[in-house]
Motif scaffolding. Sequence first.
Motif, PDB file in Angstrom:
ATOM      1  N   UNK A  31     -11.394 116.298  34.080  1.00  0.00           N
ATOM      2  CA  UNK A  31     -11.304 117.105  35.290  1.00  0.00           C
ATOM      3  C   UNK A  31     -11.703 118.534  34.951  1.00  0.00           C
ATOM      4  N   UNK A  32     -12.068 119.293  35.978  1.00  0.00           N
ATOM      5  CA  UNK A  32     -12.350 120.716  35.789  1.00  0.00           C
ATOM      6  C   UNK A  32     -13.796 121.070  36.076  1.00  0.00           C
ATOM      7  N   UNK A  33     -14.039 122.379  36.084  1.00  0.00           N
ATOM      8  CA  UNK A  33     -15.390 122.903  36.271  1.00  0.00           C
ATOM      9  C   UNK A  33     -15.683 123.895  35.153  1.00  0.00           C
ATOM     10  N   UNK A  34     -16.969 124.115  34.851  1.00  0.00           N
ATOM     11  CA  UNK A  34     -18.133 123.438  35.414  1.00  0.00           C
ATOM     12  C   UNK A  34     -18.218 121.989  34.949  1.00  0.00           C
ATOM     13  N   UNK A  35     -18.920 121.163  35.714  1.00  0.00           N
ATOM     14  CA  UNK A  35     -19.086 119.749  35.381  1.00  0.00           C
ATOM     15  C   UNK A  35     -20.250 119.595  34.402  1.00  0.00           C
ATOM     16  N   UNK A  36     -20.013 118.851  33.320  1.00  0.00           N
ATOM     17  CA  UNK A  36     -21.082 118.554  32.367  1.00  0.00           C
ATOM     18  C   UNK A  36     -21.889 117.366  32.869  1.00  0.00           C
ATOM     19  N   UNK A  37     -23.184 117.532  33.017  1.00  0.00           N
ATOM     20  CA  UNK A  37     -24.066 116.457  33.482  1.00  0.00           C
ATOM     21  C   UNK A  37     -25.078 116.163  32.376  1.00  0.00           C
ATOM     22  N   UNK A  38     -25.082 114.925  31.897  1.00  0.00           N
ATOM     23  CA  UNK A  38     -25.946 114.525  30.780  1.00  0.00           C
ATOM     24  C   UNK A  38     -27.159 113.757  31.289  1.00  0.00           C
ATOM     25  N   UNK A  39     -28.332 114.139  30.784  1.00  0.00           N
ATOM     26  CA  UNK A  39     -29.595 113.478  31.136  1.00  0.00           C
ATOM     27  C   UNK A  39     -30.243 112.980  29.855  1.00  0.00           C
ATOM     28  N   UNK A  40     -30.464 111.671  29.767  1.00  0.00           N
ATOM     29  CA  UNK A  40     -31.032 111.058  28.560  1.00  0.00           C
ATOM     30  C   UNK A  40     -32.546 111.223  28.531  1.00  0.00           C
ATOM     31  N   UNK A  41     -33.122 110.974  27.365  1.00  0.00           N
ATOM     32  CA  UNK A  41     -34.564 111.076  27.183  1.00  0.00           C
ATOM     33  C   UNK A  41     -35.287 109.789  27.536  1.00  0.00           C
ATOM     34  N   UNK A  42     -36.575 109.782  27.281  1.00  0.00           N
ATOM     35  CA  UNK A  42     -37.428 108.639  27.592  1.00  0.00           C
ATOM     36  C   UNK A  42     -36.944 107.395  26.842  1.00  0.00           C
ATOM     37  N   UNK A  43     -36.720 106.313  27.584  1.00  0.00           N
ATOM     38  CA  UNK A  43     -36.322 105.053  26.974  1.00  0.00           C
ATOM     39  C   UNK A  43     -34.828 104.902  26.736  1.00  0.00           C
ATOM     40  N   UNK A  44     -34.048 105.945  27.025  1.00  0.00           N
ATOM     41  CA  UNK A  44     -32.603 105.902  26.762  1.00  0.00           C
ATOM     42  C   UNK A  44     -31.798 105.945  28.050  1.00  0.00           C
ATOM     43  N   UNK A  45     -30.643 105.278  28.012  1.00  0.00           N
ATOM     44  CA  UNK A  45     -29.685 105.353  29.099  1.00  0.00           C
ATOM     45  C   UNK A  45     -28.514 106.237  28.730  1.00  0.00           C
ATOM     46  N   UNK A  46     -27.478 106.170  29.537  1.00  0.00           N
ATOM     47  CA  UNK A  46     -26.327 107.061  29.366  1.00  0.00           C
ATOM     48  C   UNK A  46     -25.603 106.866  28.038  1.00  0.00           C
ATOM     49  N   UNK A  47     -25.742 105.665  27.428  1.00  0.00           N
ATOM     50  CA  UNK A  47     -25.013 105.389  26.185  1.00  0.00           C
ATOM     51  C   UNK A  47     -25.445 106.286  25.030  1.00  0.00           C
ATOM     52  N   UNK A  48     -26.622 106.917  25.140  1.00  0.00           N
ATOM     53  CA  UNK A  48     -27.095 107.781  24.055  1.00  0.00           C
ATOM     54  C   UNK A  48     -26.169 108.983  23.871  1.00  0.00           C
ATOM     55  N   UNK A  49     -25.351 109.276  24.891  1.00  0.00           N
ATOM     56  CA  UNK A  49     -24.441 110.427  24.833  1.00  0.00           C
ATOM     57  C   UNK A  49     -23.029 110.046  24.375  1.00  0.00           C
TER      58      UNK A  49
END
Length: 240
Positions: free
Chosen positions: A17-35
């Motif tokens: 919870x809380x702000x600011x919200x961290x938003x993760x964007x993966x690279x080419x060929x990767x999904x969210x699991x890379x984070x």
Amino acid sequence: ERVMTPWGERAFVQAGVGTPVMVFEAGLGDGKNVWAGVFNRLSNMTRVFAYDRAGYGGSPARNDVRSGTQIVEELRGLLQAAGIQAPYVLVGHSLGGTYVELFARTYPHDVAGVILVDSRHVDFTQRCKASGALACEPPAFLFSLMPGAARPEFEAVSVTLQQIRESRPFPPIPLVVLTGMNKLVEGPTFNQVWLETQKELARLSPLGRHEICTRCGHYIQRDQPDLVTNAIREMISEWR
């Protein structure tokens, strides 16, 4: 978690919870699991969000042009549909960094800060080729190892880069550029151009700073996850 948006269903995970919200964007060929290595470390500090773009993981593929503008609009729509309010700190790896750079240029008032994890400068590829370096673009065989969604994203890269060139200037917000320099296959000329353009990325904002990891390859979030999490923690603390 899943949420329905006007563009279809997108798979995402969130925690904390809380702000600011961290938003993760993966690279080419990767999904969210890379984070995974940094996501869980930050959920005790603020709200964290990672997702799969169309065609990755649990997200159905789309037939439209997979350019940066399209992906920025899909991400923003997903965040709104999920009830996740700005401000956001955007963390992008590789091509994902290109997407979050465009997001910040397009919606500067939504963005509290940006962290680019070994992301390409808009002019890197042409300057790399002009220098005579090798491996200025991903080798063709890599696509056989990637999800099908990777190829249309790569094919739209030139469109994405032109969208950045035609966009507003990067806003004067906190910016951290993390650079991995342990790129043995690409060679010294590639690394020289990479370092020069990484320094230029950090100068996009008067609040930008540059950190180099000499033992990190392209995946800094795996090779040195503490470097990424510390940069994020510092940015959140400074914002608060």
